[in-house]
Design a protein around this motif. Structure first.
Motif, PDB file in Angstrom:
ATOM      1  N   ALA A  44      -3.124   9.672   4.882  1.00 20.33           N
ATOM      2  CA  ALA A  44      -3.903   8.724   4.094  1.00 20.33           C
ATOM      3  C   ALA A  44      -3.954   9.146   2.633  1.00 20.33           C
ATOM      4  CB  ALA A  44      -5.317   8.612   4.670  1.00 20.33           C
TER       5      ALA A  44
ATOM      6  N   GLU B 260      -6.262   0.630   2.067  1.00 23.55           N
ATOM      7  CA  GLU B 260      -6.486  -0.192   3.255  1.00 23.55           C
ATOM      8  C   GLU B 260      -6.684  -1.648   2.873  1.00 23.55           C
ATOM      9  OE1 GLU B 260      -8.117   2.461   2.388  1.00 23.55           O
ATOM     10  OE2 GLU B 260      -8.408   3.870   4.040  1.00 23.55           O
TER      11      GLU B 260
ATOM     12  N   LEU C 292      -3.406  -3.349   1.789  1.00 21.47           N
ATOM     13  CA  LEU C 292      -2.524  -3.685   2.898  1.00 21.47           C
ATOM     14  C   LEU C 292      -3.033  -4.902   3.661  1.00 21.47           C
ATOM     15  CD1 LEU C 292      -1.758  -0.080   4.186  1.00 21.47           C
ATOM     16  CD2 LEU C 292      -0.088  -1.679   3.223  1.00 21.47           C
TER      17      LEU C 292
ATOM     18  N   ILE D 230      -3.296   0.837  10.332  1.00 21.56           N
ATOM     19  CA  ILE D 230      -4.287   1.026   9.275  1.00 21.56           C
ATOM     20  C   ILE D 230      -5.543   1.662   9.849  1.00 21.56           C
ATOM     21  CG2 ILE D 230      -5.811  -0.184   7.648  1.00 21.56           C
ATOM     22  CD1 ILE D 230      -3.524  -2.262   7.339  1.00 21.56           C
TER      23      ILE D 230
ATOM     24  N   LEU E 226      -1.163   4.774   6.852  1.00 22.24           N
ATOM     25  CA  LEU E 226      -0.945   3.734   5.862  1.00 22.24           C
ATOM     26  C   LEU E 226       0.522   3.584   5.473  1.00 22.24           C
ATOM     27  CD1 LEU E 226      -4.009   4.237   3.489  1.00 22.24           C
ATOM     28  CD2 LEU E 226      -3.854   2.993   5.650  1.00 22.24           C
TER      29      LEU E 226
ATOM     30  N   ASP F  18       2.528   0.193   5.740  1.00 27.18           N
ATOM     31  CA  ASP F  18       3.169  -0.372   4.560  1.00 27.18           C
ATOM     32  C   ASP F  18       4.617  -0.758   4.859  1.00 27.18           C
ATOM     33  OD1 ASP F  18       3.432  -0.885   1.609  1.00 27.18           O
ATOM     34  OD2 ASP F  18       4.851   0.771   1.787  1.00 27.18           O
TER      35      ASP F  18
ATOM     36  N   SER G  59     -12.249  -1.071   6.535  1.00 29.91           N
ATOM     37  CA  SER G  59     -11.224  -0.037   6.513  1.00 29.91           C
ATOM     38  C   SER G  59     -11.826   1.346   6.315  1.00 29.91           C
ATOM     39  CB  SER G  59     -10.219  -0.338   5.402  1.00 29.91           C
ATOM     40  OG  SER G  59      -9.654  -1.611   5.591  1.00 29.91           O
TER      41      SER G  59
END
Length: 490
Positions: free
Chosen positions: A30, A40, A43, A240, A245, A249, A280
């Protein structure tokens, strides 16, 4: 492109529930992702900004194929039993145990795979459940007695029960707020279509080729689908929620490359994006077990959706299991005519569900459920009040009632994943669907008792009364249409 001011506003919201620190690996990933400009909220915003495209269609078709064969495997025994009864001299008691064994397995599977999906991901869980279904379908061919078939159907039921709720969670997590109902219900239609096709194939193939053909079809097709699904990308929302992440992504980039179109930033409000950021942050700092379903925030939702699952399938499966027998024994129709009349229920469900798919995002989940229980209750009540005196009235009113109430079953597969956050979505859906297994066992048994003691009219009056319970539960639903998942369930 992402509106950076919106992301900044959302990401700057205070951390809601910093109770538990993330695992070291997730924390490191992260931090690396954040350094690369990933957040977060960003995304989630990107997921919501891409309209439905060929990327979404591919996932829906493959998962829908699994759901189709879930229905095929669940119903295949009904068309195998008439042959095996004569070969193995199966008693009515043994038939009851054979049917019940699958429901018990489905109950276990719904709970087990819901938990596995939260821990190991949606795709692994779905492909594993389908693998169990397929292997045990082929194993059924090798069975030489009732005991072996019962064991195989029980294990197969674990896979059948595990696939549907996790698949529903996965499809929901790929969906954006705008049009999610239509997108999901067009996928969900494949289950009643699967039931309908199974009936037609079973009536044609079993007398021609033999009872084993149904298990061959389910086993081979299911194994191939399992392999294809294993290659699907994981749910980016689940990634997520795990703090992965960079992986999320990568998948979001795949979605973005599938179309040049984007939803205008105004379609996602500042309030919704702020809720997504808070959600998130909560994901990063807490890992709640299944008992969060009974927390102060989610307790009411959980109890309402449990009631809806139980009521809906009590009615639907009571009608679905008993109408063929009622047509033949009470109304003295020939076997072929009775089966044809009973098959109209699945046709009606598909037609009503098709209408529902194109209306649900305008009408809303709550209003559709309310209307279905009102209409279904009236149809069943009129039928019961008339005493269900002839087969034609049952064919018209009973079939329409099944089609209307049965559409709510599909809406519940849409609604249930919507009301829970990603961290408990599959668990919540799995636990909720376990109530349909219990209702599917209790309802038909109670119908048999009432037919014997009170007569056929009392059955439809009872089912009309159960519709009233469904109506009361529907009044307590929250409306989820056109809202992002993070806005609905922080």
């Amino acid at each position: 492109m992402l509106d950076s001011s919106l992301v900044h506003d959302a990401a700057s919201q205070p951390n809601a529930q910093p109770n538990v620190q993330p695992q070291p690996a997730a924390r490191a990933e992260a931090a690396e992702a954040a350094a690369g400009g990933l957040t977060e909220a960003g995304l989630l915003y990107r997921i919501e900004s891409v309209p439905f495209s060929r990327w979404h269609s591919k996932a829906r078709i493959l998962i829908g194929s699994a759901t189709f064969f879930d229905a095929f495997d669940a119903l295949s025994l009904a068309f195998v039993l008439p042959v095996l009864i004569g070969i193995w001299h199966i008693t009515p008691v043994q038939i009851g145990f054979l049917i019940a064994s699958s429901y018990v397995g489905q109950l276990i599977g719904a709970l087990l795979f819901g938990w596995l999906a939260e821990k190991y991901g949606r795709i692994r869980s779905i492909s594993s459940a389908i693998g169990i279904m397929s292997i045990m379908s082929l194993a059924c061919i090798l069975c030489g007695n009732v005991t072996a078939l019962l064991a195989c159907r029980f294990i197969q039921g674990i896979g059948i029960g595990g696939e549907m709720p996790v698949a529903a969670a996965y499809i929901s997590e790929l969906s954006k707020a705008q049009g999610r109902g239509k997108y999901f219900l067009l996928y969900e239609m494949l289950f009643p279509v699967g039931l309908m096709v199974t009936g037609q194939l079973g009536a044609w193939l079993v007398p021609t080729i033999g009872w084993e053909v149904m298990f061959w079809i389910g086993g081979i097709a299911g194994a191939l689908i399992s392999l294809f699904i294993y290659r699907l990308p994981e749910s980016p929302r689940w990634l997520i929620s795990q703090g992965r992440l960079a992986e999320a992504d990568g998948i979001v980039r795949q979605i973005e490359r599938s179309t040049d179109k984007r939803v205008a930033p105004t379609s996602v409000t500042r309030e919704a994006l702020a809720a997504a950021a808070e959600y998130s942050a909560a994901q990063q700092h807490r890992r709640q077990p299944w008992h969060e379903l009974f927390s102060r925030f989610y307790r009411g939702r959980t109890l309402v959706v449990w009631a809806l699952w139980a009521v809906t399938f009590f009615i639907a499966n009571s009608l679905n299991n008993w109408l063929p027998t009622l047509y033949k024994t009470v109304y003295h129709m020939g076997l072929q005519d009775a089966l044809r009349a009973a098959s109209l229920t699945n046709v009606a469900q598909v037609l009503v569900l098709l209408l529902c798919a194109f209306c649900i995002d305008r009408i809303g989940r709550r209003n559709w459920a309310l209307a279905s229980f009102v209409i279904g209750g009236i149809l069943l009540g009129v039928l019961g009040y008339m005493g269900a005196q002839d087969a034609l009235s049952v064919m018209i009113l009973g079939t329409l009632a099944y089609g209307v109430v049965g559409s709510t079953a599909a809406v519940l597969y849409l609604y249930t994943p919507e009301i829970y956050p990603t961290r408990i979505r599959a668990t919540g859906a799995g636990l909720a669907t376990s109530w349909l297994r219990l209702a599917s066992a209790i309802g038909p048994a109670l119908v048999g008792l009432m037919v014997h003691k009170e007569g056929i009219g009392s059955v439809f009056l009872m089912l009309a009364g159960v519709c009233v319970l469904g109506l009361l539960a529907s009044l307590l639903m929250i409306e989820t249409r056109q809202r992002s998942l993070e806005e609905i369930a922080p």
